[in-house]
Scaffold this motif. Structure first.
Motif, PDB file in Angstrom:
ATOM      1  N   VAL B  62       0.834  -1.205   0.000  1.00 42.51           N
ATOM      2  CA  VAL B  62       0.000   0.000   0.000  1.00 42.51           C
ATOM      3  C   VAL B  62       0.874   1.263   0.000  1.00 42.51           C
ATOM      4  CG1 VAL B  62      -1.673   1.338   1.364  1.00 42.51           C
ATOM      5  CG2 VAL B  62      -2.031  -1.097   1.022  1.00 42.51           C
ATOM      6  N   SER B  63       1.997   1.220   0.729  1.00 47.00           N
ATOM      7  CA  SER B  63       2.909   2.373   0.734  1.00 47.00           C
ATOM      8  C   SER B  63       3.445   2.642  -0.674  1.00 47.00           C
ATOM      9  CB  SER B  63       4.087   2.133   1.682  1.00 47.00           C
ATOM     10  OG  SER B  63       3.623   2.005   2.991  1.00 47.00           O
ATOM     11  N   ALA B  64       3.847   1.566  -1.356  1.00 47.08           N
ATOM     12  CA  ALA B  64       4.340   1.717  -2.735  1.00 47.08           C
ATOM     13  C   ALA B  64       3.237   2.251  -3.635  1.00 47.08           C
ATOM     14  CB  ALA B  64       4.848   0.373  -3.250  1.00 47.08           C
ATOM     15  N   LYS B  65       2.011   1.740  -3.433  1.00 44.37           N
ATOM     16  CA  LYS B  65       0.860   2.181  -4.238  1.00 44.37           C
ATOM     17  C   LYS B  65       0.588   3.673  -3.991  1.00 44.37           C
ATOM     18  CE  LYS B  65      -3.889   0.799  -4.931  1.00 44.37           C
ATOM     19  NZ  LYS B  65      -5.005   0.051  -4.388  1.00 44.37           N
ATOM     20  N   ALA B  66       0.702   4.085  -2.721  1.00 47.80           N
ATOM     21  CA  ALA B  66       0.449   5.493  -2.380  1.00 47.80           C
ATOM     22  C   ALA B  66       1.482   6.407  -3.045  1.00 47.80           C
ATOM     23  CB  ALA B  66       0.478   5.673  -0.862  1.00 47.80           C
ATOM     24  N   ILE B  67       2.730   5.953  -3.101  1.00 48.39           N
ATOM     25  CA  ILE B  67       3.770   6.765  -3.747  1.00 48.39           C
ATOM     26  C   ILE B  67       3.498   6.849  -5.255  1.00 48.39           C
ATOM     27  CG2 ILE B  67       6.232   6.851  -4.355  1.00 48.39           C
ATOM     28  CD1 ILE B  67       6.813   5.644  -1.590  1.00 48.39           C
ATOM     29  N   LEU B  68       3.151   5.709  -5.857  1.00 50.18           N
ATOM     30  CA  LEU B  68       2.939   5.685  -7.304  1.00 50.18           C
ATOM     31  C   LEU B  68       1.667   6.431  -7.719  1.00 50.18           C
ATOM     32  CD1 LEU B  68       4.083   2.038  -8.086  1.00 50.18           C
ATOM     33  CD2 LEU B  68       5.309   4.169  -8.535  1.00 50.18           C
ATOM     34  N   ALA B  69       0.767   6.684  -6.760  1.00 48.45           N
ATOM     35  CA  ALA B  69      -0.449   7.443  -7.066  1.00 48.45           C
ATOM     36  C   ALA B  69      -0.184   8.944  -7.109  1.00 48.45           C
ATOM     37  CB  ALA B  69      -1.534   7.135  -6.036  1.00 48.45           C
ATOM     38  N   GLN B  70       0.982   9.355  -6.633  1.00 48.33           N
ATOM     39  CA  GLN B  70       1.321  10.781  -6.628  1.00 48.33           C
ATOM     40  C   GLN B  70       1.683  11.249  -8.044  1.00 48.33           C
ATOM     41  OE1 GLN B  70       1.913  12.564  -3.399  1.00 48.33           O
ATOM     42  NE2 GLN B  70       0.702  10.830  -2.707  1.00 48.33           N
TER      43      GLN B  70
END
Lengths: 66, 133
Positions: B62-70
């Motif tokens: 989820v952390s990786a997903k949150a970064i890639l959503a930026q």
């Protein structure tokens, strides 16, 4: 890299937030581009140029040493 | 190029971060407590370790997903901060190894290294954001 983004934005009375929304990035991204701390990707530069109905080279220009 | 996340996507991502953090903390506390306080048998201990590890993985995802959503700029800030955190922790752990071998410091708990990584990542995020402001 030199940029005329701030001038073009001011001509249209857009805030950094408004411009960011129009090209799909954050206000911080626009600010970093305008202050020369961040060079946009090619897709983002093309989006900005398309929004201002001009060419990328009219907005961004290489400086000596770039 | 990642688009700026919409409000709905942002809320969904926030909920996922909260859920994965809850899952991580819950499984960590439960499994660590059980391992330290009386889980007997190799199979049971292995199962508890596996559950503890599995409970952590969604948070990483989820952390990786949150970064890639930026957007691309905020991704850059995260990647620079991660690179700084990696360099600091690599240098610190390398130095600690030598100092321990020299008998100057005691053995440090390897399993708590990730805490240092998260703290350094946070500090690096703060500094990187200030630089680009």
């Amino acid at each position: 890299m030199k940029t005329r983004l701030r001038v073009l934005r001011a001509e249209r009375n857009w805030s950094q937030m408004e411009l960011g929304l129009r090209v799909g990035v954050s206000r911080q991204a626009i600010n970093a581009i305008e202050t020369g701390k961040y060079d946009p990707s090619l897709p983002l530069a093309l989006k900005i140029a398309r929004l201002f109905e001009t060419r990328v080279e009219e907005i961004f220009e290489l400086e000596e040493g770039d | 190029m990642a688009e700026h996340p919409s409000k709905d996507n942002g809320l969904r991502l926030l909920a996922q971060v909260a859920l994965s953090t809850g899952l991580w903390v819950g499984t960590y506390l439960f499994c660590r407590g059980a391992l330290l306080n009386g889980a007997h048998g190799r199979a049971a201990r292995a199962a508890l370790a596996a559950i503890g590890i599995a409970g952590f993985l969604p948070w990483v995802f989820v952390s990786a997903k949150a970064i890639l959503a930026q957007d691309e700029f905020n991704q850059r800030v995260h990647f620079v901060a991660l690179a700084i955190a990696f360099a600091v922790i690599a240098t610190a752990s390398f130095a600690c190894g030598f100092l321990r071998n020299a008998g100057l410091i005691p053995e440090l708990p390897f399993s708590d290294l990730w805490i240092a990584m998260v703290i350094v990542w946070g500090l690096a995020m703060f500094l990187t954001s200030r630089y680009y402001r």
